[in-house]
Scaffold this motif. Sequence first.
Motif, PDB file in Angstrom:
ATOM      1  N   THR A   1      26.100  35.197  45.114  1.00 54.19           N
ATOM      2  CA  THR A   1      26.912  35.849  44.085  1.00 54.19           C
ATOM      3  C   THR A   1      26.540  35.349  42.709  1.00 54.19           C
ATOM      4  O   THR A   1      26.319  36.121  41.805  1.00 54.19           O
ATOM      5  CB  THR A   1      28.402  35.511  44.281  1.00 54.19           C
ATOM      6  N   GLU A   2      26.529  34.019  42.556  1.00 53.11           N
ATOM      7  CA  GLU A   2      26.495  33.457  41.222  1.00 53.11           C
ATOM      8  C   GLU A   2      25.726  32.159  41.251  1.00 53.11           C
ATOM      9  O   GLU A   2      25.723  31.473  42.276  1.00 53.11           O
ATOM     10  CB  GLU A   2      27.946  33.148  40.832  1.00 53.11           C
TER      11      GLU A   2
ATOM     12  N   ALA B   1      42.349  46.896  47.999  1.00 52.95           N
ATOM     13  CA  ALA B   1      41.126  46.443  47.349  1.00 52.95           C
ATOM     14  C   ALA B   1      41.343  45.096  46.671  1.00 52.95           C
ATOM     15  O   ALA B   1      40.496  44.202  46.745  1.00 52.95           O
ATOM     16  CB  ALA B   1      40.673  47.478  46.316  1.00 52.95           C
TER      17      ALA B   1
ATOM     18  N   MET C   1      42.022  42.190  39.720  1.00 50.83           N
ATOM     19  CA  MET C   1      42.358  41.903  38.338  1.00 50.83           C
ATOM     20  C   MET C   1      43.390  42.891  37.838  1.00 50.83           C
ATOM     21  O   MET C   1      44.569  42.723  37.962  1.00 50.83           O
ATOM     22  CB  MET C   1      41.106  41.965  37.454  1.00 50.83           C
ATOM     23  N   SER C   2      42.938  44.058  37.309  1.00 51.23           N
ATOM     24  CA  SER C   2      43.901  44.985  36.742  1.00 51.23           C
ATOM     25  C   SER C   2      43.797  46.314  37.454  1.00 51.23           C
ATOM     26  O   SER C   2      42.719  46.841  37.621  1.00 51.23           O
ATOM     27  CB  SER C   2      43.615  45.186  35.271  1.00 51.23           C
ATOM     28  N   SER C   3      44.923  46.850  37.840  1.00 52.46           N
ATOM     29  CA  SER C   3      45.037  48.222  38.311  1.00 52.46           C
ATOM     30  C   SER C   3      44.171  48.533  39.522  1.00 52.46           C
ATOM     31  O   SER C   3      43.734  49.657  39.680  1.00 52.46           O
ATOM     32  CB  SER C   3      44.658  49.228  37.213  1.00 52.46           C
ATOM     33  N   PHE C   4      43.872  47.552  40.376  1.00 54.35           N
ATOM     34  CA  PHE C   4      43.194  47.866  41.629  1.00 54.35           C
ATOM     35  C   PHE C   4      44.246  48.317  42.623  1.00 54.35           C
ATOM     36  O   PHE C   4      45.410  47.964  42.520  1.00 54.35           O
ATOM     37  CB  PHE C   4      42.501  46.630  42.194  1.00 54.35           C
ATOM     38  N   SER C   5      43.831  49.086  43.654  1.00 57.48           N
ATOM     39  CA  SER C   5      44.753  49.400  44.757  1.00 57.48           C
ATOM     40  C   SER C   5      45.048  48.108  45.498  1.00 57.48           C
ATOM     41  O   SER C   5      44.259  47.170  45.476  1.00 57.48           O
ATOM     42  CB  SER C   5      44.121  50.385  45.736  1.00 57.48           C
ATOM     43  N   ARG C   6      46.190  48.098  46.201  1.00 55.48           N
ATOM     44  CA  ARG C   6      46.620  46.850  46.842  1.00 55.48           C
ATOM     45  C   ARG C   6      45.598  46.325  47.837  1.00 55.48           C
ATOM     46  O   ARG C   6      45.301  45.132  47.875  1.00 55.48           O
ATOM     47  CB  ARG C   6      47.949  47.057  47.567  1.00 55.48           C
TER      48      ARG C   6
ATOM     49  N   TRP D   1      41.376  42.417  49.334  1.00 55.41           N
ATOM     50  CA  TRP D   1      40.031  42.151  49.855  1.00 55.41           C
ATOM     51  C   TRP D   1      39.272  41.278  48.876  1.00 55.41           C
ATOM     52  O   TRP D   1      38.613  40.306  49.244  1.00 55.41           O
ATOM     53  CB  TRP D   1      39.301  43.476  50.091  1.00 55.41           C
ATOM     54  N   ALA D   2      39.340  41.631  47.573  1.00 54.93           N
ATOM     55  CA  ALA D   2      38.592  40.878  46.567  1.00 54.93           C
ATOM     56  C   ALA D   2      39.131  39.458  46.435  1.00 54.93           C
ATOM     57  O   ALA D   2      38.366  38.519  46.220  1.00 54.93           O
ATOM     58  CB  ALA D   2      38.667  41.596  45.218  1.00 54.93           C
TER      59      ALA D   2
ATOM     60  N   ALA E   1      37.922  37.279  49.565  1.00 50.07           N
ATOM     61  CA  ALA E   1      36.519  37.299  49.976  1.00 50.07           C
ATOM     62  C   ALA E   1      35.875  35.944  49.699  1.00 50.07           C
ATOM     63  O   ALA E   1      36.282  35.218  48.791  1.00 50.07           O
ATOM     64  CB  ALA E   1      35.787  38.392  49.213  1.00 50.07           C
ATOM     65  N   ARG E   2      34.869  35.594  50.485  1.00 49.84           N
ATOM     66  CA  ARG E   2      34.165  34.321  50.309  1.00 49.84           C
ATOM     67  C   ARG E   2      32.939  34.545  49.451  1.00 49.84           C
ATOM     68  O   ARG E   2      32.112  35.374  49.773  1.00 49.84           O
ATOM     69  CB  ARG E   2      33.711  33.805  51.686  1.00 49.84           C
ATOM     70  N   SER E   3      32.815  33.749  48.353  1.00 49.45           N
ATOM     71  CA  SER E   3      31.635  33.907  47.486  1.00 49.45           C
ATOM     72  C   SER E   3      30.528  32.986  47.955  1.00 49.45           C
ATOM     73  O   SER E   3      30.753  32.049  48.718  1.00 49.45           O
ATOM     74  CB  SER E   3      31.983  33.536  46.049  1.00 49.45           C
ATOM     75  N   TRP E   4      29.316  33.241  47.461  1.00 49.33           N
ATOM     76  CA  TRP E   4      28.158  32.390  47.761  1.00 49.33           C
ATOM     77  C   TRP E   4      27.620  31.871  46.436  1.00 49.33           C
ATOM     78  O   TRP E   4      27.183  32.655  45.607  1.00 49.33           O
ATOM     79  CB  TRP E   4      27.076  33.199  48.477  1.00 49.33           C
TER      80      TRP E   4
END
Lengths: 332, 179
Positions: free
Chosen positions: B142-143, B8, B1-6, B11-12, B15-18
Amino acid sequence: MAACRALVSRAVLPLHFHHVCRGVMLTHIREKKRWMKAYTLIMERKRKMEGPPPPKPRSQQPNFDYHAEVEAFSARLQESFSVELLKTAFVNTCYLRSEEERRRALGLDLETTTLNLKDNGKLCVHGQQFTKGFLSDWCRGSFPSLPEEGVAAVVGHLTGSEVMCHVAQNLAVEDLTMSAEFPVPDETLQGTFFAVIGALEQSSGPVRAGLFIRDFLVTQLIGKDLFDMWKVVDPMGLLVKELTLKGIALPEPRLIRSAGASTVLPLYFVGLYSDRKLLAQGPGETVLAAEEEAARVALRKLYGFTENRRPWDFTAPREQLQKPSAQALTSG
Amino acid sequence: MSSFSRSAQQWATFARSWFLIDARMQPPGKIASVCSVRLQGKHKPIYHPLSDIGDHVVVMNTRHIAFSGNKWEQKVYSSHTGYPGSFKQLTAAQMHKKDPTAIIKLAVYGMLPKNLTRRTMMQRLHLFPDDVLPDDILRNLTEELPQPREIPRKLSEYTQEERDAFPMLWTPPEDYRMK
């Protein structure tokens, strides 16, 4: 016709074939020459054996007039350099030494044929000090909460050989430097660029030199992340230190989201809460990595280095830029 | 989203959610369409049919799905193995009795794109007849997705106050006999 089409489809046309325009090919041959194939194959073999030709400096390529190039350099940058200072800035010690060696080897008398060129050593030191001072002021002005190590890291990155050599090569400083070896080694190029900045400062004053540094070095920061330049080993410790200095409660990590925890590619989002309010959240492969990333995001937010910050204003008007400190504050 | 390292952020993003969805009292077609959207990855802005960025979907309580209308008796699932005399036709009720997860499985299978990636997406669909889920799947979730159909309340689930507060259409006279 078939031969022509085969020749056109190759990248490089052989001798005697010229494209006049699209659809028109001029051939200065009457028929197919029997020696052409053997000659072409031998040249290809020779090229493959020797490898690509070594790079030649621009000064040894045709159509190069040094004085005109130096004047063009200053005109291109829209700066008024004093020509002797600029020419001195481009002369390196290694060049002087190699020139004297050459003259001694040629057997010329040293008294009658002394080199009138001066070194760029003093200009280089002066330029380096001025650049580092200006960049530190600018950094402190734009990011007031960034600590000294951060400022030093950013300034070190900008004045480091990679960035400076990239800028110097693209501003044609490499073509004008006089040095012993070609291609010019990184430290020599960096020193020459510092000397050019020093010459600019002595010719046009610190304000113009500051504008030059802002326009060419500070712009290299665009799109860069803080922790690309500043290697922080323990972001959590640094965050705790910063928060205790400000008097805010210490951060508590909590797992916010997770996906695929028992698979080989898990994802965890960890949030840092201080006093029940969210400081920052970060993703990671493991819970520890996510916590470290969250600490880094929190530090970026604290220092004002987020991706959604207001971009720097490079259009600051001239009248405001009287003193370097005021200039640093307004350009932030 | 905002200001993460490249690294990270990347990866986010990939990634595969469940996702978990409860099929109790839900029409299986609506459940299947929600599942197929998530299995293909069409809910992500980085969707591309060749990218294989679908997520996992876990459906529980498939035994308690609710067809509308008379589909339990009228909907027919046909199959033919290719051998003579092996044409089988089962009503939805018979199919459901035989295998409580088959109806949703067939519905999702029919809603996915008809190419080779369909089988991979079906492997990422996890169906459970009741709400007992194995531990490793529970840990991966996850959700939970909202149910597509709002379940109407039975009369027994209304409190006496709500029943009294409901407006009467007409007041019957004293000696009116209700059957």
